[in-house]
Design an enzyme around this catalytic site. Structure first.
Site, PDB file in Angstrom:
ATOM      1  N   VAL A   1       0.809  -1.227   0.000  1.00 39.50           N
ATOM      2  CA  VAL A   1       0.000   0.000   0.000  1.00 39.50           C
ATOM      3  C   VAL A   1       0.843   1.278   0.000  1.00 39.50           C
ATOM      4  CG1 VAL A   1      -1.994  -1.101   1.131  1.00 39.50           C
ATOM      5  CG2 VAL A   1      -0.215  -0.003   2.545  1.00 39.50           C
TER       6      VAL A   1
ATOM      7  N   ASN B   1      -6.686  -0.909   6.668  1.00 40.65           N
ATOM      8  CA  ASN B   1      -6.263  -1.621   7.877  1.00 40.65           C
ATOM      9  C   ASN B   1      -4.756  -1.902   7.944  1.00 40.65           C
ATOM     10  OD1 ASN B   1      -6.626  -3.840  10.107  1.00 40.65           O
ATOM     11  ND2 ASN B   1      -5.710  -4.913   8.363  1.00 40.65           N
TER      12      ASN B   1
ATOM     13  N   SER C   1      -5.259   3.879  16.402  1.00 33.37           N
ATOM     14  CA  SER C   1      -4.839   3.051  17.538  1.00 33.37           C
ATOM     15  C   SER C   1      -4.937   3.854  18.824  1.00 33.37           C
ATOM     16  CB  SER C   1      -3.386   2.609  17.348  1.00 33.37           C
ATOM     17  OG  SER C   1      -2.883   2.052  18.537  1.00 33.37           O
TER      18      SER C   1
ATOM     19  N   TYR D   1       4.945   5.165  15.259  1.00 35.02           N
ATOM     20  CA  TYR D   1       3.581   4.607  15.209  1.00 35.02           C
ATOM     21  C   TYR D   1       2.563   5.646  15.679  1.00 35.02           C
ATOM     22  CZ  TYR D   1       0.042   0.874  15.841  1.00 35.02           C
ATOM     23  OH  TYR D   1      -1.072   0.073  15.779  1.00 35.02           O
TER      24      TYR D   1
ATOM     25  N   ALA E   1       2.860   8.889  15.615  1.00 30.41           N
ATOM     26  CA  ALA E   1       2.738   9.960  14.603  1.00 30.41           C
ATOM     27  C   ALA E   1       1.783   9.524  13.495  1.00 30.41           C
ATOM     28  CB  ALA E   1       4.112  10.293  14.022  1.00 30.41           C
TER      29      ALA E   1
ATOM     30  N   LYS F   1      -0.616   7.122  13.654  1.00 31.33           N
ATOM     31  CA  LYS F   1      -1.982   6.819  14.084  1.00 31.33           C
ATOM     32  C   LYS F   1      -2.746   8.079  14.492  1.00 31.33           C
ATOM     33  CE  LYS F   1      -1.910   2.395  13.226  1.00 31.33           C
ATOM     34  NZ  LYS F   1      -2.732   1.836  12.152  1.00 31.33           N
TER      35      LYS F   1
ATOM     36  N   ILE G   1      -5.612  -5.573  21.356  1.00 22.69           N
ATOM     37  CA  ILE G   1      -6.489  -6.626  20.827  1.00 22.69           C
ATOM     38  C   ILE G   1      -5.711  -7.932  20.739  1.00 22.69           C
ATOM     39  CG2 ILE G   1      -8.059  -7.221  18.927  1.00 22.69           C
ATOM     40  CD1 ILE G   1      -8.757  -4.576  20.459  1.00 22.69           C
TER      41      ILE G   1
HETATM   42  P1  NAP Z   1      -1.155  -7.768  11.591  1.00 14.41           P
HETATM   43  O1  NAP Z   1      -1.631  -9.065  12.169  1.00 14.41           O
HETATM   44  O2  NAP Z   1       0.315  -7.502  11.540  1.00 14.41           O
HETATM   45  O3  NAP Z   1      -1.795  -7.649  10.141  1.00 14.41           O
HETATM   46  C1  NAP Z   1      -1.462  -6.590   9.302  1.00 14.41           C
HETATM   47  C2  NAP Z   1      -1.486  -7.113   7.889  1.00 14.41           C
HETATM   48  O4  NAP Z   1      -1.058  -6.062   7.007  1.00 14.41           O
HETATM   49  C3  NAP Z   1      -0.514  -8.274   7.687  1.00 14.41           C
HETATM   50  O5  NAP Z   1      -1.103  -9.251   6.870  1.00 14.41           O
HETATM   51  C4  NAP Z   1       0.651  -7.594   7.018  1.00 14.41           C
HETATM   52  O6  NAP Z   1       1.477  -8.456   6.275  1.00 14.41           O
HETATM   53  C5  NAP Z   1      -0.065  -6.586   6.141  1.00 14.41           C
HETATM   54  N1  NAP Z   1       0.835  -5.549   5.655  1.00 14.41           N
HETATM   55  C6  NAP Z   1       1.987  -5.106   6.225  1.00 14.41           C
HETATM   56  N2  NAP Z   1       2.561  -4.185   5.452  1.00 14.41           N
HETATM   57  C7  NAP Z   1       1.759  -4.030   4.360  1.00 14.41           C
HETATM   58  C8  NAP Z   1       1.835  -3.234   3.197  1.00 14.41           C
HETATM   59  N3  NAP Z   1       2.858  -2.402   2.978  1.00 14.41           N
HETATM   60  N4  NAP Z   1       0.839  -3.331   2.270  1.00 14.41           N
HETATM   61  C9  NAP Z   1      -0.190  -4.196   2.472  1.00 14.41           C
HETATM   62  N5  NAP Z   1      -0.303  -4.981   3.545  1.00 14.41           N
HETATM   63  C10 NAP Z   1       0.659  -4.906   4.490  1.00 14.41           C
HETATM   64  O7  NAP Z   1      -1.797  -6.510  12.361  1.00 14.41           O
HETATM   65  P2  NAP Z   1      -3.145  -6.411  13.230  1.00 14.41           P
HETATM   66  O8  NAP Z   1      -2.783  -6.608  14.658  1.00 14.41           O
HETATM   67  O9  NAP Z   1      -4.224  -7.209  12.631  1.00 14.41           O
HETATM   68  O10 NAP Z   1      -3.455  -4.862  13.052  1.00 14.41           O
HETATM   69  C11 NAP Z   1      -4.256  -4.374  11.996  1.00 14.41           C
HETATM   70  C12 NAP Z   1      -4.360  -2.867  12.112  1.00 14.41           C
HETATM   71  O11 NAP Z   1      -4.858  -2.498  13.394  1.00 14.41           O
HETATM   72  C13 NAP Z   1      -3.024  -2.127  11.964  1.00 14.41           C
HETATM   73  O12 NAP Z   1      -3.219  -0.908  11.294  1.00 14.41           O
HETATM   74  C14 NAP Z   1      -2.620  -1.877  13.404  1.00 14.41           C
HETATM   75  O13 NAP Z   1      -1.747  -0.785  13.512  1.00 14.41           O
HETATM   76  C15 NAP Z   1      -3.963  -1.600  14.028  1.00 14.41           C
HETATM   77  N6  NAP Z   1      -4.048  -1.840  15.477  1.00 14.41           N
HETATM   78  C16 NAP Z   1      -3.792  -3.059  15.998  1.00 14.41           C
HETATM   79  C17 NAP Z   1      -3.924  -3.247  17.365  1.00 14.41           C
HETATM   80  C18 NAP Z   1      -3.709  -4.580  17.994  1.00 14.41           C
HETATM   81  O14 NAP Z   1      -3.918  -4.712  19.212  1.00 14.41           O
HETATM   82  N7  NAP Z   1      -3.307  -5.604  17.247  1.00 14.41           N
HETATM   83  C19 NAP Z   1      -4.300  -2.192  18.182  1.00 14.41           C
HETATM   84  C20 NAP Z   1      -4.536  -0.950  17.612  1.00 14.41           C
HETATM   85  C21 NAP Z   1      -4.426  -0.787  16.251  1.00 14.41           C
HETATM   86  P3  NAP Z   1       2.618  -9.311   7.047  1.00 14.41           P
HETATM   87  O15 NAP Z   1       2.043 -10.678   7.201  1.00 14.41           O
HETATM   88  O16 NAP Z   1       3.816  -9.210   6.187  1.00 14.41           O
HETATM   89  O17 NAP Z   1       2.879  -8.662   8.365  1.00 14.41           O
END
Ligand code: NAP
Length: 247
Positions: free
Chosen positions: A58, A84, A145, A157, A159, A161, A190
């Site tokens: 992206v 996302n 976030s 991060y 900056a 979010k 989460i």
């Molecule tokens: P995740 O499990 O790491 O999933 C993120 C997905 O995005 C992965 O499949 C990742 O691929 C993919 N990705 C990474 N770089 C990319 C790129 N350049 N282009 C397209 N796809 C890409 O993360 P998550 O925990 O589900 O989090 C999802 C979102 O919620 C994120 O924006 C995160 O910042 C936000 N968030 C998460 C939490 C939490 O508690 N987990 C809390 C607040 C906010 P890879 O398999 O290579 O990593």
């Protein structure tokens, strides 16, 4: 918006919360399509759920433009974008270690800005372009976030979010004339692989600070995304789904 038959693009949808959004929106009658950077994740998602996807980084402008042009040519403009995809690359701003003073690495800054800020900007821009071109009154949902308020070790991060929330309000104001709504979700901690990377002793202390007393579940964030998509009076705001925690 009634989700039945609506076309939804989910970025970073191969695993984690993105996958949950795609599956839950499909179960609500929508037609999800995911993009991700890992082919194995896309293959596993297709095998498990039947949901189609494509490789897309992206953060690359030409690739994002080409993807959205191709998607629009095949399916028409998306009705919903769930922005996302996001990464972390934590470090302390300045760290004193013995006689050394270590600076926040520029590479950590650049890669998180590229995905979490530039990637969100590019995908929203292309989705909005095709929505306006095809007179689709769509919805863009950005994932911020709890860390947007400032979190130790997460200068980059944080900056991105907080930037995501600023862009959400701006786009809601600009795009309302075309009937497009823009909302954001600020999830707390989460139950995901991203959070599983946190050391257990640190995670235990974090959970003690969550009034609800546990991590959130991905389905609880997905239900917030559904609320934003379905509620036509919602735009330009961020919903904090964080179990009541403040950092
Ligand atoms: P995740 O499990 O790491 O999933 C993120 C997905 O995005 C992965 O499949 C990742 O691929 C993919 N990705 C990474 N770089 C990319 C790129 N350049 N282009 C397209 N796809 C890409 O993360 P998550 O925990 O589900 O989090 C999802 C979102 O919620 C994120 O924006 C995160 O910042 C936000 N968030 C998460 C939490 C939490 O508690 N987990 C809390 C607040 C906010 P890879 O398999 O290579 O990593």
């Amino acid at each position: 918006m009634d989700l039945k038959g609506k076309k939804v693009i989910v970025t970073g949808g191969g695993r984690g919360m993105g996958k949950q959004f795609a599956v839950d929106f499909m179960n609500a009658g929508a037609k999800p399509y995911v993009v991700d950077v890992v082919q194995e994740s896309l293959d596993a998602l297709k095998a498990e759920t039947g949901i189609d996807g494509k490789i897309l980084d992206v953060s690359k402008e030409a690739d994002v433009e080409a993807f959205f042009n191709g998607y629009a040519a095949e399916f028409g403009a998306p009705d919903i974008l769930i922005n996302n995809a996001g990464i972390t690359a934590d470090a302390l701003f300045i760290k004193k270690k013995g006689d050394d003073i270590i600076k926040f690495p520029m590479s950590n800054w650049d890669k998180v800005i590229a995905v979490n800020l530039t990637g969100v900007f590019l995908c929203a821009r292309e989705a909005a372009y095709h929505m306006v071109k095809n007179n689709v009154k769509g919805v863009i949902i950005n994932i911020s976030s709890i860390s947007r308020s400032g979190n130790l070790g997460q200068t980059n991060y944080t900056a991105t979010k907080s930037g995501v929330v600023g862009m959400t309000v701006t786009w809601a104001k600009e795009l309302s004339r075309y009937g497009i709504r823009v909302g954001a979700i600020a999830p707390g901690y989460i139950n995901t692989e991203m959070v599983a990377k946190i050391r257990p002793e640190v995670l235990g202390k974090i959970i003690e600070q969550i009034p609800v007393g546990r991590l959130g579940e991905m389905a609880e964030i997905s239900s917030t995304a559904r609320f934003i998509a379905e509620n036509d009076f919602f735009t330009g705001r961020v919903i904090e789904t964080d179990g009541g925690m403040r950092i």
